[in-house]
Every structure is written in structure tokens, then in C-alpha cells.
Design a protein around this motif. Structure first.
Motif, PDB file in Angstrom:
ATOM      1  N   GLY A 123       0.789  -1.480  -0.089  1.00 29.23           N
ATOM      2  CA  GLY A 123      -0.109   0.114  -0.011  1.00 29.23           C
ATOM      3  C   GLY A 123       1.012   1.340   0.040  1.00 29.23           C
ATOM      4  N   ALA A 125      -1.123   4.541   0.973  1.00 28.76           N
ATOM      5  CA  ALA A 125      -1.898   5.758   1.636  1.00 28.76           C
ATOM      6  C   ALA A 125      -1.224   6.600   2.616  1.00 28.76           C
ATOM      7  CB  ALA A 125      -3.365   5.162   2.297  1.00 28.76           C
ATOM      8  N   THR A 128       0.577   8.816   0.054  1.00 34.41           N
ATOM      9  CA  THR A 128      -0.167   9.316  -1.149  1.00 34.41           C
ATOM     10  C   THR A 128      -1.195  10.226  -0.716  1.00 34.41           C
ATOM     11  OG1 THR A 128       0.650   7.304  -2.302  1.00 34.41           O
ATOM     12  CG2 THR A 128      -1.119   8.506  -3.484  1.00 34.41           C
ATOM     13  N   SER A 205       2.301  -3.120  -9.048  1.00 33.91           N
ATOM     14  CA  SER A 205       1.994  -1.618  -9.387  1.00 33.91           C
ATOM     15  C   SER A 205       2.110  -1.401 -10.743  1.00 33.91           C
ATOM     16  CB  SER A 205       2.774  -0.896  -8.438  1.00 33.91           C
ATOM     17  OG  SER A 205       4.052  -0.760  -8.487  1.00 33.91           O
ATOM     18  N   LEU A 234      -5.055  -5.895  -0.574  1.00 36.32           N
ATOM     19  CA  LEU A 234      -4.952  -4.373  -0.728  1.00 36.32           C
ATOM     20  C   LEU A 234      -5.031  -3.950  -2.187  1.00 36.32           C
ATOM     21  CD1 LEU A 234      -3.055  -1.605   1.251  1.00 36.32           C
ATOM     22  CD2 LEU A 234      -2.850  -1.964  -1.554  1.00 36.32           C
ATOM     23  N   GLY A 236      -5.330  -0.184  -4.729  1.00 37.82           N
ATOM     24  CA  GLY A 236      -5.429   1.546  -4.510  1.00 37.82           C
ATOM     25  C   GLY A 236      -5.211   1.879  -6.170  1.00 37.82           C
ATOM     26  N   PHE A 248      -7.123  10.138  -5.306  1.00 42.86           N
ATOM     27  CA  PHE A 248      -6.558   8.907  -4.624  1.00 42.86           C
ATOM     28  C   PHE A 248      -7.401   8.101  -3.916  1.00 42.86           C
ATOM     29  CE2 PHE A 248      -4.194   6.499  -1.440  1.00 42.86           C
ATOM     30  CZ  PHE A 248      -3.555   5.613  -1.953  1.00 42.86           C
ATOM     31  N   GLU A 250      -7.777   4.172  -1.622  1.00 41.24           N
ATOM     32  CA  GLU A 250      -7.192   2.702  -1.253  1.00 41.24           C
ATOM     33  C   GLU A 250      -8.039   1.824  -0.402  1.00 41.24           C
ATOM     34  OE1 GLU A 250      -2.725   2.163  -0.756  1.00 41.24           O
ATOM     35  OE2 GLU A 250      -3.347   2.089   1.325  1.00 41.24           O
ATOM     36  N   THR A 268      -9.604   4.568   2.222  1.00 38.19           N
ATOM     37  CA  THR A 268      -8.923   6.269   2.318  1.00 38.19           C
ATOM     38  C   THR A 268      -9.298   6.819   0.917  1.00 38.19           C
ATOM     39  OG1 THR A 268      -7.095   5.642   3.665  1.00 38.19           O
ATOM     40  CG2 THR A 268      -6.955   7.425   2.608  1.00 38.19           C
TER      41      THR A 268
END
Length: 341
Positions: A123, A125, A128, A205, A234, A236, A248, A250, A268
């Protein structure tokens, strides 16, 4: 990699790092960067008067690396901060200095391998999400100060795959100088605190122009006294729109959260708008844990960046923690430094 070899690596790395600094001027192979944050975080109103506390704090961080060869480097990172949580009004209390990272890095072409004490990828968050309170809940599930082997594999057009095998640092490096936070021990329990390389994380990613996505999994073995292993997933996504708007989101879900019988879910949502040297932000985050209930936070913030890179900011937040309402106000100044920025 055995636990004894890992400990030897961690204990020998400071010597290598100090020697590296002495040669830095020779070929520019030594890079370093860091920041100093000074701020005030305060609950200004609460349904529970005992929650109304102030924490005036400082956080200093330095990260450094020295290239031993074109493909091998030694790296390390120091953090200076309050190593306990605030339980009453305080100003720069319980400040401790500790190594948050330390080890060796190998550049193997499309793969970067790191051995030592590292923050595993899972993750983003906490980094970011925009604004003072952007990471208020996501910090809970960030993986930090783990010992093991970690790799980032560049898959070209298919993105980047990051993975690691690790355990929570229980060496002398888990202590801190100044105010000593104490040495971690596997007897304390906690998912991932096993002293063995039986914990893992993997994350994929990819960037598409102004959009990025990430999908991650993690498995943390039960520690001493824990009920069960923790399994986490997770996802995002972020996007930068024309006109200076960044968004953004997540979502993370866990079974056996922290080695307990709890299921936990985190989400988030973050947005920021760049307006010259100003950045305006808004965030909503939620946490739902079986044994403690739901926590929601909504925050609005603003940050101003000066020409020299120094940033000043602040935010106002409303928190509903299982029916207890708090109002938070935070301000800070962040001063960057170093030659690796």
C-alpha cells in the motif's frame, strides 16, 4: 538467510556506512536526503474530555546510500521522534533516535534486491493521501522495520512486482538512543513478530500516463500468544487530472488482523488541488475492526510550499470513533535537506 547471518549483516552495516561517508567526496557516490518536521497536533474538542490533549512534536529523518560498486550499495536511515504515544499534553517528550533501515542493495538489471532492515511494500496511503491527516488511519497497516530479503522486479510494460520475506526486527536495532523504546522480543507476540522468515508481502503496481494502480497481498504468521495468522489484501488507484487535481483511493481488508480473531477493513479517499504554491486537500477515511467498531475521519487542509522547498500546512478534522466525536486541528512545517532530492 539465517537469523544469525541477518543479525551480523545489520550489525556490520553501520561500520560500512560510516566508512562510505568518509569517501563521499571522491566520486559523488554518496547520496543523502531527509527532512525535519515540527508541528502541533491537538484534539480541541471531544465528547470525552480526556481525549483533549496537545502533542507538540518534531520528526527528523535522514536516508543515505553509498555505491560500493556500480551494482552494490549500502543504505541506512535514521529517525528521530517521540517513540511513545501522547497520553497527556506534551512538548517534544520521549524523543528517541533509531535506525529505521539498514542493509545492502544489489542492482541486478531489471531486479533490485535489498537485504537487511527495510519497510516492505504494501500500500501507499500513508504517503500518497494528501494533507496533515491523510494517513490518520492508514498508518495502522503500514509495514515498517522488518528484517529479511526484498526485491523489486521491473516487468517493463507489465509494471513492477515487489515482494519480500521478513520478520519484525528483534535485534538491538529495534531499540532507540535518547529515550529508549526498548528492544522488541518475539515473546511480545503480534503478527509477523516471529523471528523467522515466515512472513511475506507481494505487490504489483503500474503507471498509465497520469494514472497508477497497485494490488497487494500479505501474510503475517501468528506470534507468541496470537489466535491466528493475518491475511491481508489491498488495492489502490490514483489519477492526476488536468488543472492540478489529484485523486487517490485505497482499500485494505484483513482476516485475523494483528494475529487476533478480528476482521478489519480500511478505506481512504483523498483529493488535492494545486493552486499556484498552495495545495488544498480533502480526505475521508474509515476503519472497521470487529472488536473496536468503526472509526470515520473527515479532514480539510491547506499547504503552502516556499521557493526553497519548505512547506507549511495545517488541517481541521472531525473524527467519529465508535460514537465518540473528536475535533482535531494540526499545523506543521517541513524542512527538506540533502543532496539526493
Amino acid at each position: 538467510m539465517s537469523k544469525h547471518l541477518t543479525a551480523a549483516l545489520l550489525l556490520s552495516a553501520p561500520v560500512a556506512l560510516c566508512a562510505a561517508q568518509a569517501q563521499a567526496q571522491d566520486a559523488g557516490r554518496f547520496t543523502w536526503e531527509g527532512s525535519l518536521e515540527i508541528g502541533n497536533d491537538q484534539v480541541i474538542d471531544s465528547d470525552a474530555p480526556g481525549n483533549e490533549i496537545r502533542d507538540t512534536y518534531a520528526i527528523g529523518e535522514v536516508n543515505a546510500a553509498f555505491a560500493l560498486t556500480d551494482r552494490v550499495s549500502v543504505f541506512g536511515g535514521l529517525t528521530w521522534e517521540s517513540v511513545t504515544d501522547a497520553t497527556a499534553d506534551r512538548s517534544f517528550d520521549d524523543m528517541g533516535l533509531y535506525l529505521h533501515e539498514l542493509g545492502l542493495q544489489f542492482d541486478l538489471g531489471n531486479t533490485v534486491l535489498r537485504l537487511g532492515k527495510v519497510h516492505p511494500v504494501f500500500g501507499s496511503a500513508w504517503d500518497t493521501a494528501a494533507g496533515f491527516y491523510g494517513s490518520y488511519l492508514a498508518d495502522d497497516y503500514e509495514l515498517t522495520e522488518m528484517v529479511g530479503a526484498f526485491a523489486d522486479v521491473d516487468l517493463g510494460e507489465a509494471g513492477v512486482l515487489s515482494f519480500g520475506l521478513f520478520y519484525a526486527d528483534d535485534t538491538v536495532l529495534s531499540e532507540s538512543a535518547g529515550f529508549n523504546r526498548g528492544r522488541n522480543d518475539t515473546a511480545f507476540g503480534g503478527a509477523g513478530n516471529t523471528g523467522k522468515l515466515n512472513n511475506a508481502s507481494v505487490q504489483w503496481s503500474k503507471d498509465w500516463d497520469d494514472t497508477f494502480v497497485q494490488i497487494g497481498l500479505r501474510y503475517l504468521s501468528a506470534g507468541t500468544g496470537d489466535v491466528q495468522d493475518e491475511k491481508g489484501i489491498l488495492a489502490g488507484i490514483g489519477h492526476s487530472f488536468a488543472g492540478g487535481i489529484d485523486v487517490f483511493a485505497e482499500l485494505a481488508a484483513f482476516d485475523g488482523y494483528g494475529g487476533t480473531a478480528d476482521d478489519a477493513t480500511y478505506a481512504t479517499l483523498s483529493a488535492a488541488y494545486a493552486l499556484g504554491d498552495w495545495s488544498l486537500s480533502g480526505n475521508f477515511a474509515t476503519r472497521d475492526v470487529d472488536s473496536t467498531g468503526r472509526t470515520n475521519i473527515f479532514s480539510l487542509g491547506a499547504d503552502y510550499e516556499f521557493a526553497n522547498g519548505i512547506t507549511m500546512g495545517g488541517a481541521l478534522a472531525a473524527v467519529d470513533d465508535a460514537g465518540v466525536d473528536d475535533t482535531l486541528f494540526g499545523v506543521n512545517v517541513v524542512i527538506p535537506f540533502g543532496n539526493g532530492a
